[in-house]
Scaffold this active site. Sequence first.
Site, PDB file in Angstrom:
ATOM      1  N   THR A 148       3.821  20.003  18.004  1.00  0.00           N
ATOM      2  CA  THR A 148       3.478  21.193  18.784  1.00  0.00           C
ATOM      3  C   THR A 148       2.268  20.886  19.673  1.00  0.00           C
ATOM      4  O   THR A 148       1.497  19.967  19.396  1.00  0.00           O
ATOM      5  CB  THR A 148       3.153  22.395  17.877  1.00  0.00           C
ATOM      6  OG1 THR A 148       1.934  22.154  17.169  1.00  0.00           O
ATOM      7  CG2 THR A 148       4.278  22.641  16.883  1.00  0.00           C
ATOM      8  N   GLY A 149       2.127  21.647  20.738  1.00  0.00           N
ATOM      9  CA  GLY A 149       1.043  21.382  21.687  1.00  0.00           C
ATOM     10  C   GLY A 149       1.194  20.030  22.354  1.00  0.00           C
ATOM     11  O   GLY A 149       0.211  19.341  22.619  1.00  0.00           O
ATOM     12  N   ALA A 150       2.449  19.657  22.670  1.00  0.00           N
ATOM     13  CA  ALA A 150       2.740  18.301  23.142  1.00  0.00           C
ATOM     14  C   ALA A 150       2.610  18.130  24.647  1.00  0.00           C
ATOM     15  O   ALA A 150       2.800  17.019  25.152  1.00  0.00           O
ATOM     16  CB  ALA A 150       4.156  17.895  22.711  1.00  0.00           C
ATOM     17  N   SER A 151       2.274  19.172  25.400  1.00  0.00           N
ATOM     18  CA  SER A 151       2.238  19.038  26.852  1.00  0.00           C
ATOM     19  C   SER A 151       0.951  18.401  27.359  1.00  0.00           C
ATOM     20  O   SER A 151       0.902  17.934  28.498  1.00  0.00           O
ATOM     21  CB  SER A 151       2.433  20.405  27.516  1.00  0.00           C
ATOM     22  OG  SER A 151       1.384  21.293  27.158  1.00  0.00           O
ATOM     23  N   SER A 152      -0.105  18.364  26.548  1.00  0.00           N
ATOM     24  CA  SER A 152      -1.378  17.787  27.005  1.00  0.00           C
ATOM     25  C   SER A 152      -2.192  17.318  25.809  1.00  0.00           C
ATOM     26  O   SER A 152      -1.863  17.603  24.649  1.00  0.00           O
ATOM     27  CB  SER A 152      -2.188  18.809  27.819  1.00  0.00           C
ATOM     28  OG  SER A 152      -2.593  19.891  27.000  1.00  0.00           O
ATOM     29  N   ILE A 209      -4.165  15.678  22.759  1.00  0.00           N
ATOM     30  CA  ILE A 209      -3.798  14.916  21.571  1.00  0.00           C
ATOM     31  C   ILE A 209      -2.297  14.965  21.333  1.00  0.00           C
ATOM     32  O   ILE A 209      -1.683  13.951  20.955  1.00  0.00           O
ATOM     33  CB  ILE A 209      -4.568  15.450  20.341  1.00  0.00           C
ATOM     34  CG1 ILE A 209      -6.058  15.130  20.471  1.00  0.00           C
ATOM     35  CG2 ILE A 209      -4.016  14.864  19.053  1.00  0.00           C
ATOM     36  CD1 ILE A 209      -6.926  15.768  19.411  1.00  0.00           C
ATOM     37  N   GLY A 210      -1.665  16.123  21.546  1.00  0.00           N
ATOM     38  CA  GLY A 210      -0.222  16.234  21.331  1.00  0.00           C
ATOM     39  C   GLY A 210       0.565  15.319  22.244  1.00  0.00           C
ATOM     40  O   GLY A 210       1.522  14.659  21.823  1.00  0.00           O
ATOM     41  N   TYR A 264     -13.087  29.555  17.310  1.00  0.00           N
ATOM     42  CA  TYR A 264     -12.441  28.246  17.213  1.00  0.00           C
ATOM     43  C   TYR A 264     -12.848  27.545  15.913  1.00  0.00           C
ATOM     44  O   TYR A 264     -11.996  27.007  15.186  1.00  0.00           O
ATOM     45  CB  TYR A 264     -12.839  27.393  18.419  1.00  0.00           C
ATOM     46  CG  TYR A 264     -12.280  25.990  18.408  1.00  0.00           C
ATOM     47  CD1 TYR A 264     -10.994  25.731  18.881  1.00  0.00           C
ATOM     48  CD2 TYR A 264     -13.034  24.907  17.943  1.00  0.00           C
ATOM     49  CE1 TYR A 264     -10.481  24.443  18.882  1.00  0.00           C
ATOM     50  CE2 TYR A 264     -12.533  23.632  17.941  1.00  0.00           C
ATOM     51  CZ  TYR A 264     -11.253  23.391  18.407  1.00  0.00           C
ATOM     52  OH  TYR A 264     -10.752  22.116  18.399  1.00  0.00           O
ATOM     53  N   SER A 292     -10.563  19.697  13.055  1.00  0.00           N
ATOM     54  CA  SER A 292     -11.656  19.276  13.927  1.00  0.00           C
ATOM     55  C   SER A 292     -12.887  18.922  13.093  1.00  0.00           C
ATOM     56  O   SER A 292     -13.033  19.366  11.948  1.00  0.00           O
ATOM     57  CB  SER A 292     -12.016  20.397  14.912  1.00  0.00           C
ATOM     58  OG  SER A 292     -13.226  20.128  15.594  1.00  0.00           O
TER      59      SER A 292
END
Length: 430
Positions: free
Chosen positions: A6-10, A12-13, A149, A136
């Site tokens: 998930t979050g693969a568009s930018s 770390i993903g 966050y 994190s």
Amino acid sequence: MIAVITGASSGIGRATAFEFARRGYDLVLAARFGAGLEEVAQECNSLGGRALAIPTDVAKEEDINALAAQARESFGGFDVWVNNAAVGLFGHFEEIPTQDIRQLMEINLFGYIYGARAAIRQFRSQGYGTLINVSSMVALVGQPFSIPYTTSKFAIRGMSISLSQELADEEDIHVCCVMPAVIDTPIFQHAGNYMGHAVKAPKPVIPAKRVARTIYRLTKKPQEQVTVGNMSRMMRFQRLVSPAQLFDKYMQKMISSQHFKRKPSRPYQGNLYEPLTNWNKVNGGWLPEDSSKKKGTTIAAVAGLALAGALGAVYYSRLKNHPRPATPSSARTWPPAHPEPSLQPDPISGTHRGSTLERQQNNTAGLHGTTIIAHGSTPGTAAGPTSGITGSTSTGTTGNPTSGSTGTPNSGVTGTHTGGLGGETKGLGA
């Protein structure tokens, strides 16, 4: 091997997708920004993997369940699930709109919960699998001015540890928690920001591919918790050996000076509610192309942290052996509770942070009509008991209105108690 990311568009993903593709993985990639996600899938296919781009909003459980179903339909299941999608949000804790905090939690925390549940159901049915949650460094030491966050990342670490315990009898099902330091990704450009100043990445910064390689290694040799970057380890060490008050003051000053630029910034929701179409790449431009140029800076920073930790330990030891007498309140001058630089009037909202202003947030400024009470009021002070624990002059439990420990009903800001050596109490009066 088949992995869902998930979050693969930018960030770390995206880096993890490329790392897995080079290793021959089949991939199911998820993010809200469909066009950017399709670019990642094409690149992964050219690197030797097979990749599907599935536009997904991780804040919606039905989207996550559909993502898992697509992985089963296309590849028969999956071996690895990487929970990575996250958004950032900066500002003074009491000034960030509540609904923005809630939206961050929907993505950063509930998105991970939905993903973990979908993954564990699949792993239990097949008898094996690895869930990797990207948390994190802040989950180890905290961080001011990004409390929503930080809270989400603490929660992710707690969920990972607890889930490992719940699955302790499942020898082939693993839960891993990754805690990177400051990474060169676009999360800082994408983050919501109510600080009044633009955000930057505090040094030292490390490339996202280091995190991607760590995630890949966890698929071969799972670990319950792993940090990435020397800063992550050294900050944790310093937090353990330094007096809490000393470390907290250090963090406040360091984040204030290193995490924000001088130039003003209007209130900004970033990608909280909608994906942004810019900066959809691995890096955020915080490192030069040759990141080896930063090695000297990193080493120096780590050495400085080690020295600060050692000095803190010495300071604490001396303080215990030679306690200093309480200083009369009249002899000490306290700064404002939240010293802030003055800003020019916001061209969007037409307001600025001041001593008596209330800012009305509006849709034009990218908010949702939330009223925010600005800082800058004059603190009242009164001498407390000699123990320096509470701000009351009689019971030692709570301050009273005359001591300044509580703001007036119109101020909207509650007072804070500051112990310390002098036992004084400060409040934010109207």
